[in-house]
Write an enzyme that holds these catalytic residues in place. Sequence first.
Site, PDB file in Angstrom:
ATOM      1  N   ALA A 127       0.876  -1.175   0.000  1.00  0.00           N
ATOM      2  CA  ALA A 127       0.000   0.000   0.000  1.00  0.00           C
ATOM      3  C   ALA A 127       0.910   1.221   0.000  1.00  0.00           C
ATOM      4  O   ALA A 127       2.068   1.146   0.427  1.00  0.00           O
ATOM      5  CB  ALA A 127      -0.867  -0.018   1.246  1.00  0.00           C
ATOM      6  N   GLY A 167       0.513  -4.894   1.056  1.00  0.00           N
ATOM      7  CA  GLY A 167      -0.720  -4.939   0.254  1.00  0.00           C
ATOM      8  C   GLY A 167      -0.526  -5.621  -1.091  1.00  0.00           C
ATOM      9  O   GLY A 167      -1.493  -6.130  -1.672  1.00  0.00           O
ATOM     10  N   GLU A 172      -0.833  -9.184  -0.320  1.00  0.00           N
ATOM     11  CA  GLU A 172      -2.247  -9.400   0.031  1.00  0.00           C
ATOM     12  C   GLU A 172      -3.117  -9.437  -1.227  1.00  0.00           C
ATOM     13  O   GLU A 172      -4.065 -10.217  -1.308  1.00  0.00           O
ATOM     14  CB  GLU A 172      -2.710  -8.323   1.013  1.00  0.00           C
ATOM     15  CG  GLU A 172      -2.063  -8.504   2.380  1.00  0.00           C
ATOM     16  CD  GLU A 172      -2.351  -7.356   3.328  1.00  0.00           C
ATOM     17  OE1 GLU A 172      -1.977  -6.209   2.995  1.00  0.00           O
ATOM     18  OE2 GLU A 172      -2.959  -7.595   4.382  1.00  0.00           O
TER      19      GLU A 172
END
Length: 260
Positions: free
Chosen positions: A66, A112, A115
């Site tokens: 992220a 992220g 993920e």
Amino acid sequence: MNYENLLIAIEEKIATVTINRPTKLNALNKATISDLSKAVKLLAKNDDVRVIIITGSGEKAFVAGADISEFANYTIVEGAQLAAEGQETLFDYIENLKKPVIAAVNGFALGGGLELAMACHFRVASDNAKMGLPEVTLGLIPGYGGTQRLPQLVGKGRAMEMIMTAAMISAEEAKQNGLVNHVVPQAELLEFTKGIAEKIIKNAPFAISRAIKAINANYKDGKDGFETEIKSFGKCFGTQDFKEGTTAFLEKRKAEFTGK
Ligand code: COA
């Protein structure tokens, strides 16, 4: 549709979505998450698309996480919102999509980024890929499903160690641990992944969507995966593709599935 940070190519029923912020190692800022969510939703409805591949631009990164610069000043409430919105609009959405989504992990898949790869139905990695959940180095934990999906894929102990140490693992280690299914040279990653997609496309789309649903059911609170399988198995008997698949077998010819 044009997206600021995405490239989309559709060819032979395979959509390749390339996250395209190479100068930031394809880090997921809000705009990219929103674009990805919109793009995947449109591709889900597009009858010309049967499989979606997600990859990163450049040779260095799939997604390096992220975008840290965006949340550096967030409060408790904003942090929780960031995770909740991302999970709902993108990560859980991909996991539950009726069409197969494959991550082609072409380099760093961190935070992220890993993920996102884990939310996909399965993963193929290039030999230079490195994967990890380094959030604790920032004083955080994974917020886009990493604490749930990593243990599902690699086992609880390995996930605990990866998350607590923030260590990156190589593509080969990721394969040994079940995090990725295949490791191939970077130059062959997309062709190899498309080859898997082509095999999937030969099979009945409704049955594929029901298989995704039944497999996922085991990982949902309060769901009986066997019960979901029984219902989904039954539903397949009502499709034209079931008639076609069984008739083609008995007539010793290749099935031509229509998705109906
Ligand atoms: N968020 C925001 N920007 C990021 C980013 C992220 N997660 N990851 C990389 N970038 C940016 C860098 O800030 C740098 O931008 P700049 O050139 O404007 O300074 C650019 O991408 C290149 O990264 P850089 O760190 O210079 O590359 P490197 O080869 O030295 O290191 C990494 C590569 C992946 C090891 C390193 O970028 C990194 O650790 N990234 C963060 C990983 C992370 O913690 N992710 C979890 C976030 S929750």
